[in-house]
Design a protein around this motif. Structure first.
Motif, PDB file in Angstrom:
ATOM      1  N   LYS A 466      -0.081   0.030  -6.934  1.00 56.99           N
ATOM      2  CA  LYS A 466      -0.219  -1.306  -6.976  1.00 56.99           C
ATOM      3  C   LYS A 466       0.241  -1.928  -7.926  1.00 56.99           C
ATOM      4  CE  LYS A 466      -4.615  -1.598  -8.157  1.00 56.99           C
ATOM      5  NZ  LYS A 466      -6.124  -1.910  -9.683  1.00 56.99           N
ATOM      6  N   GLU A 467       1.429  -1.787  -8.689  1.00 51.53           N
ATOM      7  CA  GLU A 467       2.077  -2.703  -9.110  1.00 51.53           C
ATOM      8  C   GLU A 467       3.174  -3.213  -8.219  1.00 51.53           C
ATOM      9  OE1 GLU A 467       5.016  -2.567 -13.256  1.00 51.53           O
ATOM     10  OE2 GLU A 467       4.294  -0.874 -12.888  1.00 51.53           O
ATOM     11  N   LYS A 468       3.301  -2.064  -7.582  1.00 49.18           N
ATOM     12  CA  LYS A 468       4.428  -2.673  -6.960  1.00 49.18           C
ATOM     13  C   LYS A 468       4.651  -3.573  -5.584  1.00 49.18           C
ATOM     14  CE  LYS A 468       7.313   0.335  -4.084  1.00 49.18           C
ATOM     15  NZ  LYS A 468       8.597  -1.405  -3.325  1.00 49.18           N
ATOM     16  N   TRP A 472      -1.002  -5.611  -9.545  1.00 51.21           N
ATOM     17  CA  TRP A 472      -2.424  -4.628 -10.784  1.00 51.21           C
ATOM     18  C   TRP A 472      -1.006  -5.541 -11.602  1.00 51.21           C
ATOM     19  CZ3 TRP A 472      -5.955  -1.689 -12.956  1.00 51.21           C
ATOM     20  CH2 TRP A 472      -5.609  -1.715 -14.353  1.00 51.21           C
ATOM     21  N   ASP A 474      -0.110  -5.808 -14.669  1.00 52.45           N
ATOM     22  CA  ASP A 474       0.032  -5.755 -16.022  1.00 52.45           C
ATOM     23  C   ASP A 474      -0.139  -4.283 -15.979  1.00 52.45           C
ATOM     24  OD1 ASP A 474      -1.109  -8.570 -17.415  1.00 52.45           O
ATOM     25  OD2 ASP A 474       0.934  -8.166 -17.438  1.00 52.45           O
ATOM     26  N   GLY A 475       0.276  -3.698 -14.784  1.00 50.45           N
ATOM     27  CA  GLY A 475       0.090  -2.339 -14.751  1.00 50.45           C
ATOM     28  C   GLY A 475       1.232  -1.506 -15.317  1.00 50.45           C
ATOM     29  N   GLU A 476       0.780  -0.155 -15.183  1.00 48.28           N
ATOM     30  CA  GLU A 476       1.796   0.927 -15.620  1.00 48.28           C
ATOM     31  C   GLU A 476       2.854   1.674 -15.243  1.00 48.28           C
ATOM     32  OE1 GLU A 476      -1.142   2.094 -19.293  1.00 48.28           O
ATOM     33  OE2 GLU A 476       0.108   3.997 -18.530  1.00 48.28           O
ATOM     34  N   GLY A 477       3.767   1.358 -15.174  1.00 47.72           N
ATOM     35  CA  GLY A 477       5.171   1.689 -14.417  1.00 47.72           C
ATOM     36  C   GLY A 477       5.260   3.380 -14.650  1.00 47.72           C
TER      37      GLY A 477
END
Length: 728
Positions: A466-468, A472, A474-477
């Motif tokens: 999701k971050e990629k 997302w 501020d998601g956690e990578g």
């Protein structure tokens, strides 16, 4: 549900040229691929008032979140690119014909030194000639049994062939005259290849010339009073005629053609194909598809042609293709077929005569196939829908869980701890989404900790995806160092070039080395932003099911809470009483034994258990078979086999010099030095013991030292039943 106006391209942005377009959903998954003579005009049709759209087209454009396009030079290029992307992305809303790979073919492996006649299914291989498809495998075997009298081609497997060559004795077919026995040298490779080529010519429809030749030989033998030979030729002719009778003549002019018929209603369509070669029906197949978009009969025919000939070339594409309706426009499709064949192909609608009568027969088959499919599917759809509704009601979900993931832990007394993830979508297994995990966070047996680790890894990867894609912010990578070194098995057909196999980005190595946590695959095209392929962990489930009771459910929920995921429901199914456990609940939910929802949960749980224990057993077997050569870095299976074949055993290889190792084909000096160093540091295996006599056998005398060709597998203590009881 998205508003199409939110992603509608600006006026003038879409080119007025041929091209292919893709609609993507919010997860960047390609959900529809289409082609157009004019991209501007075609895409404008999707962004009109929703009330004017076909219901299924409306569902597609509201599911999509973006659209993109690629310009090409001609409509033929657009057709080719559309086919390639449909095969690559498997879009949800495109027409996809099912059941194609279930049909058996008669195959002749002309790519081997001694071609073999056999039944084959699935994808076609290069260098193999195919005939069919047939409705049943027994029909192929009956035909082959008749033809082997005249064309005694090899039909045995590689193992039987090698064993016969080793012993010098052919199999039963060689003794009764239904195999020319190339395994023992009764026929040369060239003569056997010519015999297989004649078999292929006969199956391809060129029967008249061969029968006339046999009849002349029979007459000559009778004239020369060689009556036994004449009688044998007479029986051969009878066998060939009997084989030909199995496919009646339908077109008197020895036509090579494929006839395609379509039966459809508002929701589904059935396609039937008759393959006519030499005027005889040589094969038949049928497909069924959901009509997920508003589509004409001509467009259905076009998709059927893509499915049928997209990977074919040469004579596999006939000179004539008869259809019930022509694609619009027809010229690009006809030109594409011509390019596939290498010569002209006629694509037309039969108007009169034998071809029109045969097309009516194919049409009746298509209509019957659609009726039969609907009869079978009606109860299935109703049952699956009821099961999902019962689960949603029992677990107090907002809607039916269309995607369900189930996790199970498997080990043998704490060793080889692995986990599985299976996926069910719309109540059906989606095996391409299955994943396998190797527990790396700790040693020993702890199902609760294992479950927590697996759920954490799976959903951490989801957040990273999701971050990629920018969903997302501020998601956690992934944490630093979470990588894997490919070594497990891959389930989606992917390959690698270093001698191993991988598990679609998740499973840790099955016996591999290195820091393979199984979290991230940081090389290759798998993590491209815009590839649109089904990503490994990009799509969240609506429901997570764990195999276990309250402790496992609590561990799974704790993992989701730690990652900040609050829109995925969790439940557990305990084996003993088939109780459904929910997080933070002291009492289980008890579904009626006759509940379709309970039955679906049991199927999901049992499938996860099967997948996990299969992986665990495979890991254990590989560990037992491991030898000193498995520890040599960069040494793949092919070169290991070459070393063992050259030296005969690991013991002789261990005593060889570096120069002697370099004599093995494919082994360079650097690799030879690595092999020698690895074997010098390895502990030699103990002497082999004859378990019948207690005698210690020396390797030079034929001791069964473990090699790549004959692996020795230690046996666990206890009876088979006891060992099965120790597995989890």
């Amino acid at each position: 549900m998205a508003d199409p106006s939110s992603y509608r391209p600006r006026p003038g942005e879409i080119p007025d040229s041929p091209g292919v377009y893709r609609f993507r959903d919010e997860h960047r998954r390609v959900i529809y691929v289409g082609k157009a003579k004019s991209l501007r005009q075609r895409l404008a049709n999707y962004f009109q008032d929703l009330a004017n759209l076909h219901p299924r087209t409306r569902t597609m454009v509201t599911t999509a979140a973006s659209v993109e396009w690629t310009m090409v030079s001609t409509e033929v290029e657009a057709l080719q690119l559309e086919y390639s992307w449909i095969k690559e992305y498997d879009p949800r809303f495109n027409v996809k014909y099912r059941d194609d790979k279930s049909y058996p073919y008669l195959a002749v492996t002309m790519n081997e030194e001694f071609p073999r006649v056999q039944v084959m299914r699935g994808h076609k291989k290069k260098g193999v000639r195919y005939f069919g498809p047939y409705g049943h495998a027994w029909a192929i075997r009956d035909t082959v049994d008749l033809l082997l009298r005249v064309f005694p081609v090899r039909t045995c497997s590689a193992g039987v062939f090698k064993n016969a060559a080793r012993t010098g004795r052919p199999c039963l077919l060689g003794y009764i005259g239904k195999c020319s026995a190339p395994c023992v040298g009764r026929i040369t490779p060239d003569d056997h290849w010519d015999l297989a080529d004649e078999f292929c010519d006969f199956m391809a429809g060129r029967t008249g010339t061969y029968l006339r030749r046999l009849e002349r030989q029979m007459a000559d033998a009778a004239e020369e009073m060689e009556y036994e030979r004449a009688a044998r030729l007479r029986d051969d002719i009878g066998a060939l005629r009997k084989a030909m009778e199995k496919s009646a003549v339908v077109l008197a002019d020895a036509t090579d053609a494929d006839l395609i018929a379509v039966a459809e209603d508002e929701l589904e369509a059935a396609v039937q194909i008759f393959h006519v070669r030499g005027g005889r029906v040589r094969g038949q197949r049928g497909w069924v598809t959901d009509k997920v978009e508003e589509i004409t009969t001509g467009a259905l025919v076009e998709h059927a042609l893509q499915q049928l000939y997209g990977e074919e070339s040469g004579d596999a594409v006939p000179k004539e293709v008869l259809v019930p309706a022509l694609p619009d426009p027809v010229e690009p499709v006809q030109l594409w077929l011509t390019e596939r064949r290498g010569s002209g192909v006629s694509l037309r609608i039969p108007q009169r005569g034998d071809k029109k009568a045969l097309m009516e027969t194919v049409q009746r088959n298509a209509q019957q196939a659609l009726v039969l499919h609907k009869t079978k599917r009606a109860s299935d759809l109703t049952t699956r829908s009821r099961a999902l509704e019962e689960i949603a009601e029992a677990l107090d979900l907002d809607s039916a869980p269309l995607r369900v993931e189930c996790y199970d832990i498997s080990h043998l007394q704490g060793d080889d701890v692995v986990a599985s993830m299976v996926v069910f979508e719309d109540g059906l297994a989606r095996k391409s989404e299955y994943r396998r995990f190797q527990i790396k966070g700790f040693e020993g047996q702890d199902d609760v900790r294992s479950m927590h680790e697996v759920i954490t890894r799976r959903f951490r990867r989801y957040l990273a995806e999701k971050e990629k894609t920018g969903e997302w912010a501020d998601g956690e990578g992934l944490t630093d160092g979470e990588q894997r070194t490919d070594g497990g098995q891959r389930t989606d057909g992917g390959q690698r070039t270093d001698g191993g196999q991988r598990t679609d980005g998740e499973a840790g190595t099955a016996g591999g080395t290195g820091p393979d946590d199984g979290e991230a695959l940081t090389h290759g095209p798998a993590l491209k932003d815009e590839d649109g392929r089904p990503k490994r962990f990009a799509y969240p489930p609506q429901l997570v099911v764990v195999d276990g009771g309250q402790p496992q459910v609590a561990a799974a929920q704790r993992a989701l809470d730690e990652l900040g995921i609050d829109d995925v429901a969790v439940c557990g199914l305990a084996k003993r009483l088939e109780e459904v456990w929910l997080p933070r609940e002291d009492d289980p939910v008890v579904l009626p034994r006759t509940s379709e929802g309970l039955y679906l949960l049991q199927r999901v749980r049992d499938e996860a258990h099967r997948f996990a224990i299969t992986y665990q057993r495979a890991k254990r077997a590989k560990r037992f078979r491991a030898g000193p050569l498995d520890e040599v870095p960069g040494l793949g299976e092919t070169r290991k086999q070459a070393l063992i074949k050259h030296f005969g055993s690991v013991k002789r290889l261990r005593s060889a010099t570096i120069d002697q190792i370099c004599e093995v084909p494919g082994i360079g000096r650097k690799t030879a030095e690595t092999v020698a160093a690895a074997l010098a540091g390895a502990t030699p295996a103990g002497p082999a013991v004859n378990t019948a006599t207690g005698e210690i056998m020396d390797d030079e005398d034929g001791a069964p030292e473990t090699t790549a060709d004959a692996p020795g597998e230690p046996v666990s203590a206890g009876t088979p039943d006891e060992r099965r009881g120790q597995e989890r």
